[in-house]
Design a protein around this motif. Structure first.
Motif, short mmCIF file in Angstrom:
data_model
loop_
_atom_site.label_atom_id
_atom_site.label_comp_id
_atom_site.label_asym_id
_atom_site.label_seq_id
_atom_site.Cartn_x
_atom_site.Cartn_y
_atom_site.Cartn_z
N PHE A 231 0.84 -1.20 0.00
CA PHE A 231 0.00 0.00 0.00
C PHE A 231 0.88 1.26 0.00
CE2 PHE A 231 -1.80 3.19 2.97
CZ PHE A 231 -2.95 3.54 2.27
N LEU A 232 1.88 1.28 0.90
CA LEU A 232 2.72 2.48 1.00
C LEU A 232 3.55 2.68 -0.26
CD1 LEU A 232 3.75 2.42 4.75
CD2 LEU A 232 2.20 4.02 3.61
N ILE A 233 4.05 1.58 -0.83
CA ILE A 233 4.83 1.70 -2.07
C ILE A 233 3.95 2.29 -3.17
CG2 ILE A 233 5.94 0.32 -3.92
CD1 ILE A 233 6.97 -1.53 -1.57
N LYS A 234 2.73 1.85 -3.23
CA LYS A 234 1.80 2.34 -4.26
C LYS A 234 1.54 3.85 -4.09
CE LYS A 234 -2.01 0.81 -6.90
NZ LYS A 234 -2.88 -0.28 -7.26
N ILE A 235 1.34 4.27 -2.84
CA ILE A 235 1.08 5.70 -2.56
C ILE A 235 2.31 6.53 -2.99
CG2 ILE A 235 0.77 7.39 -0.69
CD1 ILE A 235 -1.77 5.88 -0.99
N ILE A 236 3.50 6.07 -2.59
CA ILE A 236 4.73 6.81 -2.90
C ILE A 236 4.93 6.86 -4.42
CG2 ILE A 236 7.27 6.78 -2.67
CD1 ILE A 236 6.71 5.54 0.20
#
Ligand code: UDP
Length: 250
Positions: A231-236
């Motif tokens: 999720f965080l990788i996608k947001i970044i």
């Protein structure tokens, strides 16, 4: 209408837990109905993959950020959510408020012994609450009898602890039958109430590493928890792409 923050297509309301609790109590006082989703990164990622679940989540009246990952994401995109609203804390605040108002609750979910013990714990701690019914969570979603049992109980608050995505699917499937009631999916909260699972100590919660405590307690969850870094990788990545596009004036 509350302001919203859009995270991977899921609109989170900008509200603090205290304010939300008041809002939900108002709904109960006015005998209105309301569907609340407490969404964490796992839920957001699941909604990305499953269109039916996404539609279900989007049909909720309020989607609140349950998980530090959602708060971090809101910081990355610079559209700040004020605080994490953990499902368990929201449930406890609501129970405390409705105790003063002698309202009715229904508990739906968890194992037979767990939901029974959770009901016992609630009546010991909040003696004015009327527990108008409870039922374990191991049934088929299309079992209409369960929904009818909840309907006839005339509960003001319906806590649905079937885990995601089942709890949101159950609420949305039967929601149109009801004219009143605040419905919240509370995940593993009955397990905590019944002391089957221990919640992270306050220090861990304050350090925002409650997820790590849960992982240590239930290592079998690691597979599900992979959703958090994804999720965080996608947001970044999305933020990076947006910045590049802005710089290149595309
Ligand atoms: N559960 C249930 N019916 C099911 C599957 C799960 O009632 O068919 C209950 C389970 O006993 C537990 C809760 O749902 O009390 C799920 O807890 P979990 O911590 O996995 O919540 P999540 O993280 O999925 O919200």
């Amino acid at each position: 209408m509350k302001e919203k923050v859009n995270i991977l297509g899921i609109p989170f309301i900008k509200t603090k837990r205290e304010e939300l609790t008041k809002l939900l109590i108002d709904k109960m006082d006015y005998q209105e109905k309301c569907f609340v989703v407490t969404a964490n990164p796992e839920i957001v990622m699941h909604a990305q993959k499953d269109a039916e679940y996404q539609k279900t989540v989007l049909s909720a009246d309020y989607i609140v950020p349950d998980g530090i990952g959602i708060i971090i994401a809101s910081r990355i995109i610079r559209d700040y959510l004020p605080e994490r609203v953990a499902g368990f804390d929201l449930m406890m605040d609501l129970l405390s408020e409705i105790n003063k108002r002698k309202k009715k609750i229904f508990l739906l979910g968890a194992e037979v012994a767990v939901v029974k013990k959770a009901a016992q714990k609630i009546s010991e701690r909040f003696p004015q609450i009327q527990i108008v019914g409870y039922h374990h969570g191991y049934f088929q979603l299309d079992d209409l009898e369960i929904a009818q049992k909840v309907l006839h109980s005339d509960a003001d608050l319906i806590l649905v602890a079937l885990g995601f995505p089942r709890q949101e699917m159950w609420i949305s499937k039967y929601y149109q039958m009801f004219t009143k009631g605040v419905f919240i999916g509370v995940g593993g909260s009955f397990d905590v109430l019944a002391e089957k699972v221990k919640r992270a100590p306050v220090l861990w919660q304050k350090l925002n590493i409650e997820w790590l405590y849960r992982l240590i307690q239930q290592p079998s969850r690691w597979k599900r928890m992979i959703a958090l870094p994804q999720f965080l990788i996608k947001i970044i990545w999305l933020k990076f792409k947006k910045n590049v596009r802005m710089r290149l004036n595309l």
